[in-house]
Each structure stands twice: as C-alpha cells, then as structure tokens.
Design an enzyme around this catalytic site. Structure first.
Site, PDB file in Angstrom:
ATOM      1  N   HIS A  42       0.947  -1.271  -0.175  1.00  0.00           N
ATOM      2  CA  HIS A  42       0.022   0.055   0.060  1.00  0.00           C
ATOM      3  C   HIS A  42       0.879   1.311   0.011  1.00  0.00           C
ATOM      4  O   HIS A  42       2.139   1.278   0.208  1.00  0.00           O
ATOM      5  CB  HIS A  42      -0.867  -0.179   1.406  1.00  0.00           C
TER       6      HIS A  42
ATOM      7  N   LYS B 158      -0.873   4.732   4.631  1.00  0.00           N
ATOM      8  CA  LYS B 158      -1.629   3.883   5.348  1.00  0.00           C
ATOM      9  C   LYS B 158      -0.992   3.507   7.010  1.00  0.00           C
ATOM     10  O   LYS B 158       0.085   3.114   6.924  1.00  0.00           O
ATOM     11  CB  LYS B 158      -1.636   2.540   4.445  1.00  0.00           C
TER      12      LYS B 158
END
Length: 269
Positions: A162, A166
């Site tokens: 990600h 995040k």
C-alpha cells in the site's frame, strides 16, 4: 431514494464517494460528517452548495436540513457509509443503533473489542463490514478458499502493498484473505512480519506488509507445495473502485434485516 450519511466526508475516500453518489439516480446525500471539520468555520467550497458539513454524527439531528428526510430514522432508505477512522467505531455504532440506521463500515484497523462490538450491534441493525469494498477482492477471497482446500498441506503466504500513508499493518484485506484461507483450513494461524531465527511452521500463514509510494493496493496470495505454486493476485488501480463497491453494498444493505454482512454476501446472493 437512498439517503446517505457520509462519515469521514473530508477524507480522500469520503470525497470520492460524495462525487460518485451525486451521479446516482437512486441516491442522495443526507449529511456529511467529519471530525476534522471546525464548526466555527465553513467547509471546503465543493461541500457548501450541497448540505451543511457537520463535525460529529450527533450534530445531524440538530442541524441537517430535513428536506431530504435525512433524519427519518425509521426509514430503511437511510444509510451511513463510514470512510473515517477506526478510532470512532464506538461512537459510530452507538449513533447507528440508537437511530436504527443501517451502517456500512468501510474502514479497517478495528481492535478485537471493536469487532466484537460490531457483531453485537448487528443484532439491532444491518451492518456491512468488510476489510475491502472491492468485488474483485471478494472473488479473490473465494479463489483462496478453493485453492487452500485443494492443497491441504501447502504453504500459504500473503504479501500486501500500500501507499506510505496507510497506518494499519497488516491491511484489513490481508486479514480478510487470511480468514478466507482459515475457512478451508482452520488449523492455520497468522505469522505477521516474520523475523528472527526460526523456521517456517507447517500451519502458519505468513503475512508481509510493504509501504511505498502512492500504491492504491496490491494483494498476492501464494499457495505452494514442494512441486508447484499458485499465485492469486488483485491490484487496485484507482481508489474509486472502493466507492463503487460501497455504493453497490449500500443498495444491498438497505433492504436487509439486522445482521452482519460482507462482500461475500453480495457475490453469493
């Protein structure tokens, strides 16, 4: 008409969801809520022409214009879609259950206690809770269940990637995929971020988290035996897919009885 309360409206996903709902013929925005909003000032210009932005869900019944019937809490056409933060889970559940409004939780990172509270609240209202709002990921989870069942002694590894912003690791989607594997092999258990001097255990699911750049989301599940491997992979190219999934799930949820639902509920209906 489905009246949507967006919780987390100022976030990246909240803004995308708002834009997409405005394009729907069977949906309208009843309220926009975000804890980051300062009630003393005015919301961003793209919000001002629609409805007043609120700082908390508790402000809705006091302040939101009722022209769209947004506070008719007995109407099954109302729904809350949450793209905020796991820290607000308790308040979110309290508001939704007190007002009998179906709730779609599209955030991740909830604690065990919060997940227990979600299950308990689902006895009162319909709740849709998923670690990923993508139909593609739901199909990936289904394939993982099948592959792990077909190779009952295989090693299972999950790699999730990600963007650098995040905050939770492993991702909710990685946990979702691990749980899918455990549905076929209950003896499996997660080993998150393997390190140290120890060999791999037979019944572990290794989960590795990568954070780099502006990656929307990549999830790979590798099922390996001594003689062959299967790699199942989903890659999200645009965050809009999560808003699309939330809209589809909202249409499904408003007609359901109290209970806990997820993306598997949609693909199996």
């Amino acid at each position: 008409m489905i009246n949507v309360i967006i919780n987390g409206a100022l976030g990246h996903m909240g803004r995308i969801l708002k834009s997409k709902i405005e394009e729907q013929e069977d949906m309208q925005i009843a309220a926009l809520v975000d804890a980051a909003f300062d009630n003393e000032g005015k919301g961003p210009s793209e919000f001002c022409s629609l409805v007043e932005l609120q700082e908390s869900l508790s402000d809705i019944t006091k302040k939101v214009d009722t022209d769209v019937d947004s506070v008719d809490t007995q109407s099954t056409s109302n729904i809350i879609i949450d793209f905020s933060n796991a820290a607000g889970t308790e308040n979110l559940l309290e508001f939704a259950t007190d007002n009998r409004i179906p709730l779609l939780i599209a955030t991740t990172g909830q604690s065990d206690d919060q997940r227990k509270l979600i299950s308990e609240s689902a006895e009162t209202i319909p709740i849709f809770y998923s670690g990923n709002m993508s139909l593609g990921v739901a199909l990936l989870a289904d394939l993982v269940r099948q592959a792990v069942a077909a190779f009952p002694t295989a090693d299972v590894e999950i790699i999730e990637t990600h963007h650098v912003r995040k905050v939770d690791a492993p991702s909710g989607t990685a946990i979702l995929l691990a749980n899918a594997a455990k549905e076929s092999r209950p003896e499996l258990s997660e080993n998150v971020g393997r390190s140290g001097m120890c060999k791999r255990e037979q019944n572990e699911i290794g989960i590795s988290s990568v954070r780099r750049g502006n990656i929307v989301g990549i999830h790979e599940v590798i099922i390996s035996t001594d003689t062959q491997s299967i790699t199942l992979k989903h890659e999200a190219h645009d965050r809009g897919l999560f808003a699309d999934g939330a809209i589809d799930a909202a249409r499904f949820l408003v007609s359901q009885s109290p209970g806990l639902y997820d993306m598997k509920s949609i693909i199996s209906k």
